[in-house]
Write an enzyme that holds these catalytic residues in place. Sequence first.
Site, PDB file in Angstrom:
ATOM      1  N   HIS A  30       7.779 -30.929  10.214  1.00  0.00           N
ATOM      2  CA  HIS A  30       7.612 -30.003   9.522  1.00  0.00           C
ATOM      3  C   HIS A  30       6.500 -29.633   8.155  1.00  0.00           C
ATOM      4  O   HIS A  30       5.747 -28.893   8.819  1.00  0.00           O
ATOM      5  CB  HIS A  30       8.295 -28.526   9.266  1.00  0.00           C
ATOM      6  CG  HIS A  30       9.720 -29.200   9.997  1.00  0.00           C
ATOM      7  ND1 HIS A  30       9.632 -27.812  11.542  1.00  0.00           N
ATOM      8  CD2 HIS A  30      11.242 -29.131  10.207  1.00  0.00           C
ATOM      9  CE1 HIS A  30      10.358 -28.039  12.072  1.00  0.00           C
ATOM     10  NE2 HIS A  30      11.900 -29.000  11.756  1.00  0.00           N
ATOM     11  N   THR A  49       3.148  -1.658   8.714  1.00  0.00           N
ATOM     12  CA  THR A  49       3.182  -2.540   9.742  1.00  0.00           C
ATOM     13  C   THR A  49       3.554  -3.849   9.789  1.00  0.00           C
ATOM     14  O   THR A  49       3.912  -4.366  10.007  1.00  0.00           O
ATOM     15  CB  THR A  49       2.046  -2.472  10.798  1.00  0.00           C
ATOM     16  OG1 THR A  49       1.076  -2.773  10.423  1.00  0.00           O
ATOM     17  CG2 THR A  49       2.370  -1.616  11.410  1.00  0.00           C
ATOM     18  N   HIS A  74      11.130 -24.170   8.514  1.00  0.00           N
ATOM     19  CA  HIS A  74       9.771 -24.913   9.960  1.00  0.00           C
ATOM     20  C   HIS A  74       7.797 -24.270   9.028  1.00  0.00           C
ATOM     21  O   HIS A  74       7.355 -25.697   9.353  1.00  0.00           O
ATOM     22  CB  HIS A  74       9.567 -24.336  10.829  1.00  0.00           C
ATOM     23  CG  HIS A  74      10.951 -24.807  11.705  1.00  0.00           C
ATOM     24  ND1 HIS A  74      10.952 -24.361  12.589  1.00  0.00           N
ATOM     25  CD2 HIS A  74      12.364 -25.139  11.173  1.00  0.00           C
ATOM     26  CE1 HIS A  74      12.032 -25.013  13.212  1.00  0.00           C
ATOM     27  NE2 HIS A  74      12.189 -25.714  12.100  1.00  0.00           N
ATOM     28  N   CYS A 119       3.232  -2.667   4.656  1.00  0.00           N
ATOM     29  CA  CYS A 119       2.271  -1.723   4.518  1.00  0.00           C
ATOM     30  C   CYS A 119       2.926  -1.345   5.299  1.00  0.00           C
ATOM     31  O   CYS A 119       4.521  -1.175   6.385  1.00  0.00           O
ATOM     32  CB  CYS A 119       1.004  -2.267   5.111  1.00  0.00           C
ATOM     33  SG  CYS A 119       0.309  -3.660   6.284  1.00  0.00           S
ATOM     34  N   ASP A 158       0.808  -1.130  -0.326  1.00  0.00           N
ATOM     35  CA  ASP A 158      -0.290   0.150  -0.194  1.00  0.00           C
ATOM     36  C   ASP A 158       1.575   1.446  -0.102  1.00  0.00           C
ATOM     37  O   ASP A 158       1.776   1.217  -0.144  1.00  0.00           O
ATOM     38  CB  ASP A 158      -1.029   0.045   0.800  1.00  0.00           C
ATOM     39  CG  ASP A 158      -0.082   0.413   2.494  1.00  0.00           C
ATOM     40  OD1 ASP A 158       0.835   0.407   2.637  1.00  0.00           O
ATOM     41  OD2 ASP A 158      -1.116   0.348   3.837  1.00  0.00           O
TER      42      ASP A 158
END
Length: 149
Positions: free
Chosen positions: A133, A67, A98, A65, A8
């Site tokens: 995994h 955060t 993993h 973005c 964004d």
Amino acid sequence: MKIALGSDHGGFQLKEYIKEHLEKRDIEYIDYGTDSTESVDYPEFGQKVAEAVKNGECDRGIVCCGTGIGISISANKVPGIRCALVSDCYSAKMSREHNNANVLALGARVIGKDLALEIVDVWIDTEFQGGRHERRVNKISDIENKYVI
């Protein structure tokens, strides 16, 4: 390897740095936008990148973005996507080894450019370990499939 990129307005500049970095590494990418710092809605770009990975148009994706939170949540709504929001190199490595993360999310207002590029390198260069995994990743898919309508 081909990487889908999206951001964004808050992640735009970091996405541009990542593009330059990928070019230096001769890694192919497709930029799904945005193309400026003008305000846009992150879900659109998280979805575009996630769909490109899901459909096989790209091998993996990177989304940015402010955060990394909103765009990672959006990407994770696409079935088959395992988007990891990462802010350190160890988590980048573990998300691949993993969790077989196929999309990386970065917070442009949380981490600096240099650290972000280190994270990108670790994430791109790390392979999924499989084994025990793989069983766990399959269980994640089972949960997802239970709720997909």
